[in-house]
Design an enzyme around this catalytic site. Sequence first.
Site, PDB file in Angstrom:
ATOM      1  N   ARG A 123     -15.323  10.481   3.844  1.00  0.00           N
ATOM      2  CA  ARG A 123     -14.939  10.067   2.488  1.00  0.00           C
ATOM      3  C   ARG A 123     -15.857  10.716   1.440  1.00  0.00           C
ATOM      4  O   ARG A 123     -16.205  10.099   0.430  1.00  0.00           O
ATOM      5  CB  ARG A 123     -14.993   8.542   2.334  1.00  0.00           C
ATOM      6  N   SER A 137      -7.878   1.266   1.395  1.00  0.00           N
ATOM      7  CA  SER A 137      -9.175   0.623   1.670  1.00  0.00           C
ATOM      8  C   SER A 137      -9.974   0.571   0.377  1.00  0.00           C
ATOM      9  O   SER A 137     -10.159   1.613  -0.271  1.00  0.00           O
ATOM     10  CB  SER A 137      -9.977   1.424   2.698  1.00  0.00           C
ATOM     11  N   GLU A 178     -14.542   2.554  -2.245  1.00  0.00           N
ATOM     12  CA  GLU A 178     -13.996   3.884  -1.954  1.00  0.00           C
ATOM     13  C   GLU A 178     -13.261   4.483  -3.152  1.00  0.00           C
ATOM     14  O   GLU A 178     -13.482   5.646  -3.485  1.00  0.00           O
ATOM     15  CB  GLU A 178     -13.052   3.804  -0.740  1.00  0.00           C
TER      16      GLU A 178
HETATM   17  P1  FAD Z   1      -5.998  10.186  -7.452  1.00  0.00           P
HETATM   18  O1  FAD Z   1      -6.110   8.725  -7.186  1.00  0.00           O
HETATM   19  O2  FAD Z   1      -5.083  10.610  -8.540  1.00  0.00           O
HETATM   20  O3  FAD Z   1      -7.458  10.772  -7.739  1.00  0.00           O
HETATM   21  C1  FAD Z   1      -8.552  10.460  -6.915  1.00  0.00           C
HETATM   22  C2  FAD Z   1      -9.789  11.222  -7.428  1.00  0.00           C
HETATM   23  O4  FAD Z   1      -9.584  12.623  -7.285  1.00  0.00           O
HETATM   24  C3  FAD Z   1     -10.064  11.015  -8.924  1.00  0.00           C
HETATM   25  O5  FAD Z   1     -11.477  11.075  -9.105  1.00  0.00           O
HETATM   26  C4  FAD Z   1      -9.414  12.215  -9.584  1.00  0.00           C
HETATM   27  O6  FAD Z   1     -10.050  12.552 -10.825  1.00  0.00           O
HETATM   28  C5  FAD Z   1      -9.657  13.297  -8.548  1.00  0.00           C
HETATM   29  N1  FAD Z   1      -8.628  14.323  -8.507  1.00  0.00           N
HETATM   30  C6  FAD Z   1      -7.307  14.152  -8.200  1.00  0.00           C
HETATM   31  N2  FAD Z   1      -6.680  15.332  -8.180  1.00  0.00           N
HETATM   32  C7  FAD Z   1      -7.607  16.283  -8.483  1.00  0.00           C
HETATM   33  C8  FAD Z   1      -7.567  17.700  -8.617  1.00  0.00           C
HETATM   34  N3  FAD Z   1      -6.449  18.417  -8.432  1.00  0.00           N
HETATM   35  N4  FAD Z   1      -8.724  18.350  -8.936  1.00  0.00           N
HETATM   36  C9  FAD Z   1      -9.870  17.660  -9.127  1.00  0.00           C
HETATM   37  N5  FAD Z   1      -9.961  16.316  -9.029  1.00  0.00           N
HETATM   38  C10 FAD Z   1      -8.843  15.639  -8.697  1.00  0.00           C
HETATM   39  N6  FAD Z   1      -7.132   7.653   2.008  1.00  0.00           N
HETATM   40  C11 FAD Z   1      -7.529   8.144   3.211  1.00  0.00           C
HETATM   41  O7  FAD Z   1      -8.433   8.989   3.271  1.00  0.00           O
HETATM   42  N7  FAD Z   1      -6.974   7.681   4.366  1.00  0.00           N
HETATM   43  C12 FAD Z   1      -5.983   6.770   4.388  1.00  0.00           C
HETATM   44  O8  FAD Z   1      -5.508   6.391   5.453  1.00  0.00           O
HETATM   45  C13 FAD Z   1      -5.524   6.254   3.141  1.00  0.00           C
HETATM   46  N8  FAD Z   1      -4.546   5.328   3.104  1.00  0.00           N
HETATM   47  C14 FAD Z   1      -4.138   4.824   1.904  1.00  0.00           C
HETATM   48  C15 FAD Z   1      -3.123   3.864   1.901  1.00  0.00           C
HETATM   49  C16 FAD Z   1      -2.672   3.331   0.690  1.00  0.00           C
HETATM   50  C17 FAD Z   1      -1.570   2.293   0.710  1.00  0.00           C
HETATM   51  C18 FAD Z   1      -3.237   3.777  -0.524  1.00  0.00           C
HETATM   52  C19 FAD Z   1      -2.742   3.217  -1.821  1.00  0.00           C
HETATM   53  C20 FAD Z   1      -4.258   4.723  -0.524  1.00  0.00           C
HETATM   54  C21 FAD Z   1      -4.725   5.256   0.697  1.00  0.00           C
HETATM   55  N9  FAD Z   1      -5.734   6.221   0.744  1.00  0.00           N
HETATM   56  C22 FAD Z   1      -6.140   6.740   1.952  1.00  0.00           C
HETATM   57  C23 FAD Z   1      -6.414   6.673  -0.501  1.00  0.00           C
HETATM   58  C24 FAD Z   1      -5.651   7.805  -1.244  1.00  0.00           C
HETATM   59  O9  FAD Z   1      -4.307   7.857  -0.870  1.00  0.00           O
HETATM   60  C25 FAD Z   1      -6.287   9.169  -0.991  1.00  0.00           C
HETATM   61  O10 FAD Z   1      -7.630   9.170  -1.376  1.00  0.00           O
HETATM   62  C26 FAD Z   1      -5.539  10.299  -1.731  1.00  0.00           C
HETATM   63  O11 FAD Z   1      -6.050  11.548  -1.370  1.00  0.00           O
HETATM   64  C27 FAD Z   1      -5.630  10.139  -3.262  1.00  0.00           C
HETATM   65  O12 FAD Z   1      -4.719  11.064  -3.818  1.00  0.00           O
HETATM   66  P2  FAD Z   1      -4.240  10.928  -5.328  1.00  0.00           P
HETATM   67  O13 FAD Z   1      -3.466  12.172  -5.663  1.00  0.00           O
HETATM   68  O14 FAD Z   1      -3.517   9.656  -5.522  1.00  0.00           O
HETATM   69  O15 FAD Z   1      -5.623  10.927  -6.089  1.00  0.00           O
HETATM   70  N1  EPU Z   2     -10.219  -5.391  11.274  1.00  0.00           N
HETATM   71  C1  EPU Z   2     -10.306  -6.752  11.306  1.00  0.00           C
HETATM   72  N2  EPU Z   2      -9.731  -7.457  10.272  1.00  0.00           N
HETATM   73  C2  EPU Z   2      -9.095  -6.842   9.245  1.00  0.00           C
HETATM   74  C3  EPU Z   2      -9.029  -5.450   9.218  1.00  0.00           C
HETATM   75  C4  EPU Z   2      -9.601  -4.733  10.246  1.00  0.00           C
HETATM   76  O1  EPU Z   2     -10.886  -7.342  12.218  1.00  0.00           O
HETATM   77  O2  EPU Z   2      -8.600  -7.563   8.365  1.00  0.00           O
HETATM   78  C5  EPU Z   2     -10.773  -4.614  12.404  1.00  0.00           C
HETATM   79  C6  EPU Z   2      -9.628  -4.069  13.262  1.00  0.00           C
HETATM   80  O3  EPU Z   2      -9.188  -4.999  14.218  1.00  0.00           O
HETATM   81  C7  EPU Z   2     -10.251  -2.861  13.905  1.00  0.00           C
HETATM   82  C8  EPU Z   2     -11.229  -2.377  12.832  1.00  0.00           C
HETATM   83  O4  EPU Z   2     -11.451  -3.466  11.941  1.00  0.00           O
HETATM   84  O5  EPU Z   2     -10.983  -3.234  15.043  1.00  0.00           O
HETATM   85  C9  EPU Z   2     -10.730  -1.158  12.078  1.00  0.00           C
HETATM   86  O6  EPU Z   2      -9.481  -1.466  11.441  1.00  0.00           O
HETATM   87  P1  EPU Z   2      -8.371  -0.344  11.137  1.00  0.00           P
HETATM   88  O7  EPU Z   2      -8.033   0.399  12.391  1.00  0.00           O
HETATM   89  O8  EPU Z   2      -7.254  -0.995  10.404  1.00  0.00           O
HETATM   90  O9  EPU Z   2      -9.104   0.705  10.219  1.00  0.00           O
HETATM   91  P2  EPU Z   2     -10.114   0.543   8.979  1.00  0.00           P
HETATM   92  O10 EPU Z   2     -11.472   0.913   9.444  1.00  0.00           O
HETATM   93  O11 EPU Z   2      -9.958  -0.781   8.348  1.00  0.00           O
HETATM   94  C10 EPU Z   2      -9.877   3.026   8.274  1.00  0.00           C
HETATM   95  C11 EPU Z   2      -9.707   3.795   7.000  1.00  0.00           C
HETATM   96  C12 EPU Z   2      -8.241   3.807   6.588  1.00  0.00           C
HETATM   97  C13 EPU Z   2      -7.435   4.474   7.702  1.00  0.00           C
HETATM   98  C14 EPU Z   2      -7.630   3.679   8.992  1.00  0.00           C
HETATM   99  C15 EPU Z   2      -6.963   4.336  10.176  1.00  0.00           C
HETATM  100  C16 EPU Z   2     -11.779   3.639   5.761  1.00  0.00           C
HETATM  101  C17 EPU Z   2     -12.495   3.016   4.625  1.00  0.00           C
HETATM  102  N3  EPU Z   2     -10.515   3.225   5.950  1.00  0.00           N
HETATM  103  O12 EPU Z   2      -9.537   1.671   8.001  1.00  0.00           O
HETATM  104  O13 EPU Z   2      -8.115   4.589   5.399  1.00  0.00           O
HETATM  105  O14 EPU Z   2      -6.061   4.532   7.384  1.00  0.00           O
HETATM  106  O15 EPU Z   2      -9.051   3.587   9.290  1.00  0.00           O
HETATM  107  O16 EPU Z   2      -7.723   5.445  10.549  1.00  0.00           O
HETATM  108  O17 EPU Z   2     -12.340   4.481   6.455  1.00  0.00           O
HETATM  109  C18 EPU Z   2      -8.196   4.435   3.020  1.00  0.00           C
HETATM  110  O18 EPU Z   2      -9.188   5.170   3.080  1.00  0.00           O
HETATM  111  O19 EPU Z   2      -7.696   4.042   1.938  1.00  0.00           O
HETATM  112  C19 EPU Z   2      -7.556   4.014   4.271  1.00  0.00           C
HETATM  113  C20 EPU Z   2      -6.512   3.175   4.303  1.00  0.00           C
END
Ligand code: FAD
Ligand code: EPU
Length: 361
Positions: free
Chosen positions: A164, A238, A351
């Site tokens: 991250r 997250s 995050e």
């Molecule tokens: P934005 O929210 O628009 O911007 C994020 C940051 O990047 C801001 O600081 C912005 O200024 C900057 N930025 C954006 N575009 C540019 C650019 N072209 N040049 C320079 N700076 C820029 N993240 C994960 O890593 N793993 C996950 O599994 C994950 N799951 C998610 C699930 C949900 C339901 C949601 C809502 C979010 C999740 N995220 C996850 C977080 C998010 O989707 C990612 O971080 C994604 O890359 C953000 O993209 P965005 O275009 O929406 O960025």
């Molecule tokens: N857990 C709990 N209770 C909860 C949630 C999670 O006990 O309410 C436990 C789960 O049982 C598991 C562990 O925590 O043992 C990890 O949970 P999970 O697999 O759901 O993943 P996470 O660590 O909560 C991370 C990323 C996610 C990504 C998933 C899958 C971060 C901060 N988050 O979540 O990314 O999708 O792993 O790889 O690293 C995001 O960054 O926005 C995001 C959604």
Amino acid sequence: MKWSQNVSLSGYNTLACPSSAQYLAECYTLSDLRETFAFARANKLRVTVLGGGSNVIMPVQMSGIVLLNRLPGVAFKPLPDGQVLLQAGAGEVWDNLVRLSVQRGLRGIENLILIPGRVGAAPIQNIGAYGAELSDTLLSVEIYDPASDDCRTLSLADCQLGYRDSIFKTAVGREWVITGITLTLSPNRPLVLEYADLRQRWEQEEGAQNHPQAVARVVERLRRAKLPDPADIPNAGSFFKNPVVDHDVVAQLRLGYPELVAYPVLASDPALASDPPIQTPPERLKWKLAAGWLIDKAGWKGRMDNGVGCHERQALVLVNPGHRPADEVLAFATRLQADVKARFGVDLEPEPVLLGETETK
Ligand code: FAD
Ligand code: EPU
């Protein structure tokens, strides 16, 4: 290029915090970017770049210009060795890129399906999920530097990607606009199935398959079962990073909580970088704690205070069904952080990017 003035940004952040911008500039070309920054310089306005708004916390008033990066383009370029370069403009939707790739049988980003947002934001926090990260396939990133008005290509090493984290979160990198990325995909690299939930479901549902599309299907089902769709329940994924702590912290916590969820990770010490964790003395290991587990254990899962809360199926996801403003979401997060700190002695770091003074280009 499309300019608007005094625009509501409620539809431009998935956490649905009420917000508005003095100017909104939708940029489709490099010359649109140049024009926007020239206008900003001439009028002493700051510029905040936005993709899909899925990883930001937006204040009620965004001063200056909000620049929507919509630079288009997707190209697959086969290499003589069978690998394929995927070049994409920063404004493309990330999930579309994954779907186009798996449809072609290409491997490398299938575990990253359904991550919201645009391509340009993917390197910012080195998006990761289900055992894969962008850094596994990223070859280079194209940037526009408003200070010099130049474009440059950064190598993977230049980007300093971590969990991250990246150079784009540092003082120097925050100034740049990402305009495109290039990935190296392959039709035959091994599928990544190490993540426990993924492996378990894979064996139950798709074990006989050997196709990235099958991995994408399983990940999609896992994500839909756990993560709320922002279109239904506003959220930013997250809300906290999983904390990385020393071995003695884990050992101490395990005395009180033998069921603690913690995974060994390699320490940043370069001497350890090539060792598999199993060969590293335990006291030199770093551990990643599951923040969701800590929050859940502290009793916050499903809790809702005045329209802001913790999701009932994933405690790490803060939800904002009340469309409350950023300061109320942050106040909830601060209460949660203080409680986790008091119970476990662990600090949780947000995050999503808090847009404000430092997040300007
Ligand atoms: P934005 O929210 O628009 O911007 C994020 C940051 O990047 C801001 O600081 C912005 O200024 C900057 N930025 C954006 N575009 C540019 C650019 N072209 N040049 C320079 N700076 C820029 N993240 C994960 O890593 N793993 C996950 O599994 C994950 N799951 C998610 C699930 C949900 C339901 C949601 C809502 C979010 C999740 N995220 C996850 C977080 C998010 O989707 C990612 O971080 C994604 O890359 C953000 O993209 P965005 O275009 O929406 O960025
Ligand atoms: N857990 C709990 N209770 C909860 C949630 C999670 O006990 O309410 C436990 C789960 O049982 C598991 C562990 O925590 O043992 C990890 O949970 P999970 O697999 O759901 O993943 P996470 O660590 O909560 C991370 C990323 C996610 C990504 C998933 C899958 C971060 C901060 N988050 O979540 O990314 O999708 O792993 O790889 O690293 C995001 O960054 O926005 C995001 C959604």
